[in-house]
Write an enzyme that holds these catalytic residues in place. Structure first.
Site, short mmCIF file in Angstrom:
data_model
loop_
_atom_site.label_atom_id
_atom_site.label_comp_id
_atom_site.label_asym_id
_atom_site.label_seq_id
_atom_site.Cartn_x
_atom_site.Cartn_y
_atom_site.Cartn_z
N ARG A 1 -3.56 -9.92 5.06
CA ARG A 1 -3.95 -10.07 3.65
C ARG A 1 -2.78 -9.57 2.80
O ARG A 1 -2.47 -8.38 2.85
CB ARG A 1 -5.23 -9.24 3.42
CG ARG A 1 -5.80 -9.32 2.03
CD ARG A 1 -7.06 -8.48 1.91
NE ARG A 1 -7.63 -8.56 0.58
CZ ARG A 1 -7.22 -7.79 -0.43
NH1 ARG A 1 -6.28 -6.88 -0.25
NH2 ARG A 1 -7.79 -7.93 -1.63
N LYS B 1 0.81 -1.22 0.00
CA LYS B 1 0.00 0.00 0.00
C LYS B 1 0.84 1.26 0.00
O LYS B 1 2.02 1.25 0.34
CB LYS B 1 -0.99 -0.03 1.17
CG LYS B 1 -2.13 -1.01 0.88
CD LYS B 1 -3.28 -0.92 1.84
CE LYS B 1 -4.38 -1.89 1.40
NZ LYS B 1 -5.43 -2.06 2.41
C1 9MG Z 1 -10.06 -5.74 -0.73
N1 9MG Z 1 -9.10 -5.12 0.18
C2 9MG Z 1 -8.12 -4.23 -0.16
N2 9MG Z 1 -7.45 -3.86 0.94
C3 9MG Z 1 -8.02 -4.51 1.98
C4 9MG Z 1 -7.79 -4.53 3.36
O1 9MG Z 1 -6.86 -3.77 3.92
N3 9MG Z 1 -8.56 -5.31 4.13
C5 9MG Z 1 -9.55 -6.07 3.58
N4 9MG Z 1 -10.29 -6.84 4.41
N5 9MG Z 1 -9.82 -6.08 2.28
C6 9MG Z 1 -9.06 -5.32 1.50
#
Ligand code: 9MG
Length: 262
Positions: A238, A204
């Protein structure tokens, strides 16, 4: 949780996994690398992203879920905010809903109640098109915690079992870089809600801001963020780069397990 974006415009993988075969191969690689869950998304949620129609989203994700149900023995999560996509995805084999809008879209809460699968409720201020314009909080950690506590209570009241709820502070979703760092530093606050915490920081822009690296050069920053998140109480991260993150988390887990014995 390994990320499988089946969008033509994903910010971090350039939409490389939009074709069915490419998506299947990538999911198999994520599984081999040690992912415990595969998160499939057909709508980009990056800042400024345009909306995708329900039929487009269904066309992107359902064939992939059907293919993976045959070839991979891992839980499949559907990253969507649309009730119809939730229902069709679960019918196709998904066993988890990852909703960046925390089941606030029309009929989404009822869909999740009826489906009886695990749900991840994420915090977002605003909507992807405009969310980074000027995010404002009294105290980002307390405001996010309060929102997630309220959403979880509403979901439980509607009929979702508490054991099926995961919460996520939503790094990068209507937060400045400074707010993201503050939230990560204070992540333990979320544990006051007594629910498992999922964190997504992989590749990110806050990591780009901190390191000065472009999106395809943020692996070290992403690993550091995942380790910090787990050391601060996250149960699920994730990520795009599963193999490297799993190795790093094995080290972090070994250290954490000593702390727990004392
Ligand atoms: C789809 N998506 C993109 N970034 C995310 C994040 O930080 N958390 C979750 N649950 N989904 C995300």
């Amino acid at each position: 949780m390994g990320i499988l974006n089946v969008t033509p415009d994903s910010f971090s993988d350039g939409g490389r996994f939009a074709g069915l075969d490419a998506a299947r191969r990538h999911a198999e690689q994520l599984a081999e690398d040690g992912a415990a869950i595969i998160d499939i998304g057909g709508e980009s949620t990056r800042p400024g992203a345009a909306d995708v129609s329900e039929s487009q989203e269904l066309d992107r994700v359902i064939p992939v879920i059907e293919a993976l149900r045959e070839s991979i023995d891992l839980p499949i999560s559907i990253d969507t905010s649309k009730a119809t996509v939730m229902r069709e995805a679960v019918a196709a084999g998904a066993t988890m809903i990852n909703d960046v809008l925390a089941l606030q879209e029309a009929d989404a809460l009822q869909a999740a109640v009826g489906l009886g699968v695990t749900v991840c409720l994420m915090h977002m201020q605003g909507r992807p098109r405009t969310m980074q314009a000027d995010p404002q909080y009294d105290d980002v950690t307390l405001d996010v915690t309060a929102f997630l506590g309220d959403r979880a209570a509403e979901c439980i009241e509607a009929g979702i079992a508490r054991e099926l709820i995961i919460i996520d502070p939503g790094f990068g979703f209507g937060k400045t870089h400074a707010q993201n760092v503050e939230l990560l530093a204070n992540l333990r606050q979320l544990q006051t809600l007594g629910l498992p915490v999922l964190v997504g920081l992989s590749r990110k822009s806050t990591l780009g801001e901190l390191t000065g690296r472009d999106v395809d050069d943020r692996l070290p920053g992403s690993i550091a963020a995942a380790v910090v998140a787990v050391m601060h109480g996250a149960q699920i991260v994730r990520v795009h780069d599963v193999r490297e993150t799993v190795d790093a988390l094995k080290v972090a887990s070994a250290v954490l397990s000593i702390g727990k014995k004392k």
